[in-house]
Design a protein around this motif. Structure first.
Motif, PDB file in Angstrom:
ATOM      1  N   SER A 261     -14.766 -12.672 -65.372  1.00 42.00           N
ATOM      2  CA  SER A 261     -15.190 -13.067 -64.019  1.00 42.00           C
ATOM      3  C   SER A 261     -14.104 -12.757 -62.999  1.00 42.00           C
ATOM      4  CB  SER A 261     -15.535 -14.550 -64.000  1.00 42.00           C
ATOM      5  OG  SER A 261     -15.901 -14.972 -62.710  1.00 42.00           O
ATOM      6  N   LYS A 262     -12.847 -12.993 -63.345  1.00 46.00           N
ATOM      7  CA  LYS A 262     -11.743 -12.670 -62.440  1.00 46.00           C
ATOM      8  C   LYS A 262     -11.640 -11.171 -62.207  1.00 46.00           C
ATOM      9  CE  LYS A 262      -8.739 -16.648 -63.359  1.00 46.00           C
ATOM     10  NZ  LYS A 262      -7.416 -17.083 -63.891  1.00 46.00           N
ATOM     11  N   ALA A 263     -11.816 -10.394 -63.281  1.00 53.32           N
ATOM     12  CA  ALA A 263     -11.733  -8.938 -63.143  1.00 53.32           C
ATOM     13  C   ALA A 263     -12.844  -8.397 -62.254  1.00 53.32           C
ATOM     14  CB  ALA A 263     -11.791  -8.290 -64.524  1.00 53.32           C
ATOM     15  N   LEU A 264     -14.039  -8.953 -62.363  1.00 58.74           N
ATOM     16  CA  LEU A 264     -15.151  -8.510 -61.523  1.00 58.74           C
ATOM     17  C   LEU A 264     -14.945  -8.891 -60.061  1.00 58.74           C
ATOM     18  CD1 LEU A 264     -18.226  -9.355 -63.771  1.00 58.74           C
ATOM     19  CD2 LEU A 264     -17.311  -7.101 -63.258  1.00 58.74           C
ATOM     20  N   SER A 265     -14.252 -10.001 -59.823  1.00 59.13           N
ATOM     21  CA  SER A 265     -14.060 -10.454 -58.450  1.00 59.13           C
ATOM     22  C   SER A 265     -13.109  -9.561 -57.665  1.00 59.13           C
ATOM     23  CB  SER A 265     -13.537 -11.894 -58.443  1.00 59.13           C
ATOM     24  OG  SER A 265     -12.228 -11.950 -58.994  1.00 59.13           O
ATOM     25  N   LYS A 266     -12.299  -8.752 -58.356  1.00 62.16           N
ATOM     26  CA  LYS A 266     -11.341  -7.904 -57.654  1.00 62.16           C
ATOM     27  C   LYS A 266     -12.029  -6.846 -56.802  1.00 62.16           C
ATOM     28  CE  LYS A 266      -7.593  -8.520 -60.979  1.00 62.16           C
ATOM     29  NZ  LYS A 266      -6.671  -7.857 -61.945  1.00 62.16           N
ATOM     30  N   ASN A 267     -13.155  -6.330 -57.276  1.00 64.22           N
ATOM     31  CA  ASN A 267     -13.890  -5.335 -56.478  1.00 64.22           C
ATOM     32  C   ASN A 267     -15.306  -5.806 -56.142  1.00 64.22           C
ATOM     33  OD1 ASN A 267     -14.910  -5.242 -59.027  1.00 64.22           O
ATOM     34  ND2 ASN A 267     -14.535  -3.059 -59.370  1.00 64.22           N
ATOM     35  N   ARG A 268     -15.526  -7.108 -56.246  1.00 62.31           N
ATOM     36  CA  ARG A 268     -16.812  -7.722 -55.869  1.00 62.31           C
ATOM     37  C   ARG A 268     -17.984  -7.057 -56.589  1.00 62.31           C
ATOM     38  NH1 ARG A 268     -16.323  -9.480 -49.455  1.00 62.31           N
ATOM     39  NH2 ARG A 268     -14.782 -11.102 -49.859  1.00 62.31           N
ATOM     40  N   SER A 269     -17.854  -6.918 -57.903  1.00 57.60           N
ATOM     41  CA  SER A 269     -18.899  -6.291 -58.707  1.00 57.60           C
ATOM     42  C   SER A 269     -19.911  -7.292 -59.243  1.00 57.60           C
ATOM     43  CB  SER A 269     -18.262  -5.529 -59.873  1.00 57.60           C
ATOM     44  OG  SER A 269     -17.379  -4.535 -59.402  1.00 57.60           O
ATOM     45  N   LEU A 270     -19.697  -8.565 -58.997  1.00 61.43           N
ATOM     46  CA  LEU A 270     -20.622  -9.583 -59.507  1.00 61.43           C
ATOM     47  C   LEU A 270     -21.861  -9.627 -58.617  1.00 61.43           C
ATOM     48  CD1 LEU A 270     -20.779 -11.762 -61.739  1.00 61.43           C
ATOM     49  CD2 LEU A 270     -19.973 -13.397 -60.036  1.00 61.43           C
ATOM     50  N   THR A 271     -23.016  -9.323 -59.188  1.00 61.76           N
ATOM     51  CA  THR A 271     -24.272  -9.297 -58.441  1.00 61.76           C
ATOM     52  C   THR A 271     -25.296 -10.179 -59.135  1.00 61.76           C
ATOM     53  OG1 THR A 271     -25.089  -7.379 -59.679  1.00 61.76           O
ATOM     54  CG2 THR A 271     -23.796  -6.936 -57.690  1.00 61.76           C
ATOM     55  N   GLN A 272     -26.442 -10.346 -58.498  1.00 65.57           N
ATOM     56  CA  GLN A 272     -27.490 -11.180 -59.086  1.00 65.57           C
ATOM     57  C   GLN A 272     -28.124 -10.517 -60.304  1.00 65.57           C
ATOM     58  OE1 GLN A 272     -30.775 -11.707 -56.380  1.00 65.57           O
ATOM     59  NE2 GLN A 272     -30.480  -9.702 -55.446  1.00 65.57           N
ATOM     60  N   GLU A 273     -27.884  -9.209 -60.520  1.00 64.71           N
ATOM     61  CA  GLU A 273     -28.410  -8.533 -61.703  1.00 64.71           C
ATOM     62  C   GLU A 273     -27.543  -8.766 -62.928  1.00 64.71           C
ATOM     63  OE1 GLU A 273     -28.120  -7.002 -58.760  1.00 64.71           O
ATOM     64  OE2 GLU A 273     -30.256  -6.979 -58.228  1.00 64.71           O
ATOM     65  N   ASN A 274     -26.196  -8.774 -62.747  1.00 66.45           N
ATOM     66  CA  ASN A 274     -25.333  -8.922 -63.926  1.00 66.45           C
ATOM     67  C   ASN A 274     -24.765 -10.330 -64.096  1.00 66.45           C
ATOM     68  OD1 ASN A 274     -23.104  -9.105 -62.105  1.00 66.45           O
ATOM     69  ND2 ASN A 274     -22.920  -6.880 -62.092  1.00 66.45           N
ATOM     70  N   VAL A 275     -24.998 -11.228 -63.141  1.00 65.03           N
ATOM     71  CA  VAL A 275     -24.432 -12.569 -63.263  1.00 65.03           C
ATOM     72  C   VAL A 275     -25.087 -13.363 -64.384  1.00 65.03           C
ATOM     73  CG1 VAL A 275     -26.018 -13.708 -61.648  1.00 65.03           C
ATOM     74  CG2 VAL A 275     -23.671 -14.561 -61.903  1.00 65.03           C
ATOM     75  N   HIS A 276     -26.292 -12.938 -64.798  1.00 58.06           N
ATOM     76  CA  HIS A 276     -26.967 -13.682 -65.870  1.00 58.06           C
ATOM     77  C   HIS A 276     -26.207 -13.578 -67.189  1.00 58.06           C
ATOM     78  CE1 HIS A 276     -28.407  -9.551 -66.548  1.00 58.06           C
ATOM     79  NE2 HIS A 276     -28.564  -9.924 -67.810  1.00 58.06           N
ATOM     80  N   LEU A 277     -25.288 -12.610 -67.305  1.00 54.16           N
ATOM     81  CA  LEU A 277     -24.494 -12.502 -68.519  1.00 54.16           C
ATOM     82  C   LEU A 277     -23.589 -13.721 -68.713  1.00 54.16           C
ATOM     83  CD1 LEU A 277     -23.444  -8.747 -68.200  1.00 54.16           C
ATOM     84  CD2 LEU A 277     -25.230  -9.693 -69.665  1.00 54.16           C
ATOM     85  N   PHE A 278     -23.277 -14.406 -67.630  1.00 51.04           N
ATOM     86  CA  PHE A 278     -22.395 -15.572 -67.712  1.00 51.04           C
ATOM     87  C   PHE A 278     -23.177 -16.879 -67.907  1.00 51.04           C
ATOM     88  CE2 PHE A 278     -20.267 -12.327 -65.254  1.00 51.04           C
ATOM     89  CZ  PHE A 278     -18.985 -12.301 -65.788  1.00 51.04           C
ATOM     90  N   TYR A 279     -24.504 -16.804 -67.881  1.00 49.81           N
ATOM     91  CA  TYR A 279     -25.321 -18.002 -67.987  1.00 49.81           C
ATOM     92  C   TYR A 279     -25.599 -18.327 -69.452  1.00 49.81           C
ATOM     93  CZ  TYR A 279     -26.287 -17.305 -63.006  1.00 49.81           C
ATOM     94  OH  TYR A 279     -26.174 -17.143 -61.662  1.00 49.81           O
ATOM     95  N   ASN A 280     -25.549 -19.628 -69.728  1.00 57.81           N
ATOM     96  CA  ASN A 280     -25.855 -20.082 -71.084  1.00 57.81           C
ATOM     97  C   ASN A 280     -26.130 -21.585 -71.011  1.00 57.81           C
ATOM     98  OD1 ASN A 280     -25.861 -20.837 -73.828  1.00 57.81           O
ATOM     99  ND2 ASN A 280     -24.432 -19.188 -74.334  1.00 57.81           N
ATOM    100  N   PRO A 281     -27.221 -22.028 -71.585  1.00 56.08           N
ATOM    101  CA  PRO A 281     -27.505 -23.476 -71.533  1.00 56.08           C
ATOM    102  C   PRO A 281     -26.431 -24.329 -72.191  1.00 56.08           C
ATOM    103  CG  PRO A 281     -29.450 -22.228 -72.195  1.00 56.08           C
ATOM    104  CD  PRO A 281     -28.315 -21.271 -72.199  1.00 56.08           C
ATOM    105  N   ALA A 282     -25.635 -23.702 -73.065  1.00 61.41           N
ATOM    106  CA  ALA A 282     -24.590 -24.459 -73.749  1.00 61.41           C
ATOM    107  C   ALA A 282     -23.276 -24.495 -72.967  1.00 61.41           C
ATOM    108  CB  ALA A 282     -24.345 -23.860 -75.137  1.00 61.41           C
ATOM    109  N   ASN A 283     -23.234 -23.858 -71.824  1.00 61.47           N
ATOM    110  CA  ASN A 283     -21.993 -23.831 -71.040  1.00 61.47           C
ATOM    111  C   ASN A 283     -21.627 -25.228 -70.556  1.00 61.47           C
ATOM    112  OD1 ASN A 283     -21.505 -21.113 -71.265  1.00 61.47           O
ATOM    113  ND2 ASN A 283     -22.472 -20.572 -69.307  1.00 61.47           N
ATOM    114  N   ALA A 284     -20.370 -25.595 -70.771  1.00 63.22           N
ATOM    115  CA  ALA A 284     -19.864 -26.853 -70.229  1.00 63.22           C
ATOM    116  C   ALA A 284     -19.115 -26.620 -68.923  1.00 63.22           C
ATOM    117  CB  ALA A 284     -18.958 -27.540 -71.236  1.00 63.22           C
ATOM    118  N   SER A 285     -18.591 -25.410 -68.743  1.00 60.43           N
ATOM    119  CA  SER A 285     -17.886 -25.073 -67.499  1.00 60.43           C
ATOM    120  C   SER A 285     -18.214 -23.640 -67.112  1.00 60.43           C
ATOM    121  CB  SER A 285     -16.371 -25.240 -67.679  1.00 60.43           C
ATOM    122  OG  SER A 285     -15.880 -24.340 -68.655  1.00 60.43           O
TER     123      SER A 285
END
Length: 618
Positions: A261-285
């Motif tokens: 997530s930090k690496a993607l933030s350097k060039n603002r590559s995080l979009t609504q298409e690829n952000v789902h990769l970070f989603y998980n119902p088991a995520n605590a943080s």
């Protein structure tokens, strides 16, 4: 009437010829006479041609001895001709017949070829494009070519003060230096007719722009140790490069997800298409360090797909509005800590509803929220009594009424950040707040509360704070050396600080720094004295022997910092090849604005030095 007045930028030779009675008219007359003689002496084709060879021989010899003509169309040995008719166009060109006997003469270049040649010469000399228009006009030698005025008009402009008739209206007018010639070439115009034709005779010529001297180029150099990348870092780089082609991150651990997530933030590559990769119902943080490209619907989806979140951090969440934030209130029931940077669009009712739905909230940290008002802080205190970490940074409506509510937290605050308000809170209200919550504080940031001074230290922190580990007192202009030194000398009930930031206080000197080092030098891991311009070299050198555990040091804009001071921090006093009294664990050193630090400053393995400024030699 004399016509030998100097007009315009003519060459010395042209003016001399004019003073001698040699004008374009005489040159034209000579050319016409010569052409007529040649026509009369033209031999008849046939045998008679051989009979005239002997007669032509002297002329040929004389022609070869005669100097070559200049490109201007006249030779210096045939200038004493009587004044005659206007200049003939043939007289301004080189006579081809006379140039043939001279084999050494180079072929005349076309205008396109001359332009290319001049462009190459300008490039070699490093000239700027501003000079091109001026140089293109000077295709001929300024000392041999005819003046532009003579080239345009056979008859020179009448002398100033004489009378002329206007070529348009026919009225008589007095000739001045502003008189303009008619566009048709027949006479001159009065001022009124010249203006009517679209030409302003009184318009001043544009002043040529002066070339600015090149400024000294400032170069900033950072000395960072380049280490061989680990396998994990290489994998993270590969994943971030092809983030849009990855179907799932899989079970790679929360630390690695945060690093991606930090690496993607350097060039603002995080979009609504690829952000789902970070989603998980088991995520605590979940931490997204740049949510700039996530619209409000994408943030709603975040809440639906991470229902068990306990900690959430969103940086640059400017698209977070009331609609999405209401989803946070209903779909994240287990949330205990929320950190938001830039929630500009969330209004007061949405904040209050969120606090009501999260009574177990323990950490509330927001930055830049202009709509967070007094009603919001009341709802936070009423519905979330277990808050321990509170940050209200750059909140525009922060005032003394906020402090009165913060005092009511029952559990006790350990982290408190009230920095950078629009208007400073009063010293009296801040002392009352520290009296109420200071016993449990481990981190305090009151930067840019310009009304706080020595009394805040003496009556607020000194008697009521005893467990503080990190203190930020940046940009408090009311602080003085006497107040700071007295506070740290008497603050014996508190253990040494691990982090101290007293930057941007220009009035403080080495007296304040010495008191800080005497109190907390043994425990300091981070020290920031950026902007303390008058700190003496002796106090700066003391950092080395008193702060052996220091990891990060910021001494930007301290005037006495130089290569020798840095050497004392990195190497200390060397005795028999062994150094002592230096910062052995130093990892980061910032020297922005320290003009005495040069490229030759000492370097040490494992220490990154940022901000070495120097001026390039011209």
């Amino acid at each position: 009437m004399s016509r030998n007045n100097v007009r315009g930028p003519t060459s010395a030779l042209t003016e001399f010829l004019r003073a001698s009675g040699i004008t374009p008219s005489t040159i034209a007359s000579r050319a016409a006479t010569r052409n007529q003689q040649r026509a009369e002496e033209q031999p008849v084709a046939g045998p008679s041609r051989a009979a005239n060879v002997e007669e032509a021989e002297p002329e040929t010899t004389e022609r070869r001895r005669r100097p070559r003509r200049r490109a201007s169309g006249y030779a210096s040995d045939e200038l004493d001709e009587p004044e005659g008719e206007a200049v003939d166009e043939d007289a301004m060109d080189v006579d081809e017949e006379e140039e043939k006997p001279t084999p050494a003469k180079k072929r005349k270049l076309t205008k396109a070829a001359e332009a290319k040649l001049k462009a190459k010469e300008k490039k070699k000399r490093g000239k700027k494009d501003d000079d091109e228009d001026y140089e293109d006009d000077e295709e001929e030698d300024a000392y041999t070519a005819l003046s532009r005025n003579m080239m345009k008009n056979a008859a020179s402009k009448p002398p100033i003060g004489s009378f002329e008739k206007c070529a348009v209206c026919g009225k008589q007018f007095t000739v001045t230096k502003y008189t303009m010639a008619s566009g048709s070439g027949g006479g001159f115009l009065c001022h009124n007719c010249a203006k009517a034709g679209g030409n302003d005779p009184f318009k001043k010529p544009a002043v040529p722009k002066k070339r600015k001297a090149p400024a000294d180029k400032r170069t900033v150099t950072n000395f960072e140790e380049k280490r061989f990348p680990t396998l994990v870092s290489l994998c993270i780089q590969l994943i971030t490069k092809h983030i849009n082609d990855i179907d799932a991150l899989g079970d790679i651990g929360s630390m690695n997800v945060e690093a991606i997530s930090k690496a993607l933030s350097k060039n603002r590559s995080l979009t609504q298409e690829n952000v789902h990769l970070f989603y998980n119902p088991a995520n605590a943080s979940l931490a997204l360090f740049d949510a700039t490209n996530l619209p409000s619907p994408a943030l709603e989806t975040l809440a639906y797909h991470n229902a068990n979140l306990v900690s959430l951090r969103l940086d640059f969440c400017g698209h977070l509005d009331d609609t999405a934030f209401k989803v946070f209130s209903t779909s994240l029931p287990a949330l205990k800590r929320i950190e938001l940077l830039g929630p500009f669009l969330v209004r007061s009712p949405a904040w209050q509803e969120f606090f009501k739905s999260h009574p177990i909230l323990e950490g509330f940290l927001i930055t830049q929220s202009p709509r967070f008002d007094d009603e919001c802080i009341k709802a936070l205190v009423k519905n979330c009594p277990d808050i321990t970490d509170l940050r209200l940074k750059e909140v525009g409506k922060l005032d003394d009424s906020f402090l009165d509510q913060i005092k009511l937290f029952k559990r006790g605050l350990s982290y408190l950040d009230l920095s950078d308000p629009s208007h400073s809170c009063s010293e009296k209200a801040m002392i009352a707040l520290i009296r109420a919550v200071g016993k449990t504080l481990t981190h305090l940031n009151v930067s840019n509360h310009t009304d706080l001074g020595d009394q805040f230290l003496a009556k607020g922190l000194l008697p009521h704070v005893k467990t503080l580990e990190s203190l930020v007192l940046s940009h408090l202009p009311e602080l003085t050396d006497s107040g700071v030194s007295e506070f740290f000398e008497n603050w014996t009930r508190n253990n040494p600080l691990t982090s101290m930031d007293i930057s941007r206080n220009e009035t403080l000197t080495g007296i304040s720094l010495n008191s800080i080092l005497n109190h907390s030098g043994d425990g300091l891991l981070e020290l920031n004295i950026n902007g303390l311009k008058d700190v003496e070299e002796e106090a700066l050198r003391k950092i080395g022997p008193t702060c052996p555990a220091l990891r990060k040091l910021n001494v930007g804009f301290c005037r006495c910092v130089d290569d020798f001071v840095i050497k004392a921090w990195l190497e200390g006093e060397v005795d028999k090849g062994v150094g002592s009294g230096f910062c052995s664990r130093l990892e980061e050193l910032k020297v922005w604005g320290c003009n005495k630090v040069t490229l030759s400053c000492p370097k040490k393995k494992g220490v990154s030095i940022f901000g070495v400024e120097f001026h390039r030699a011209r």
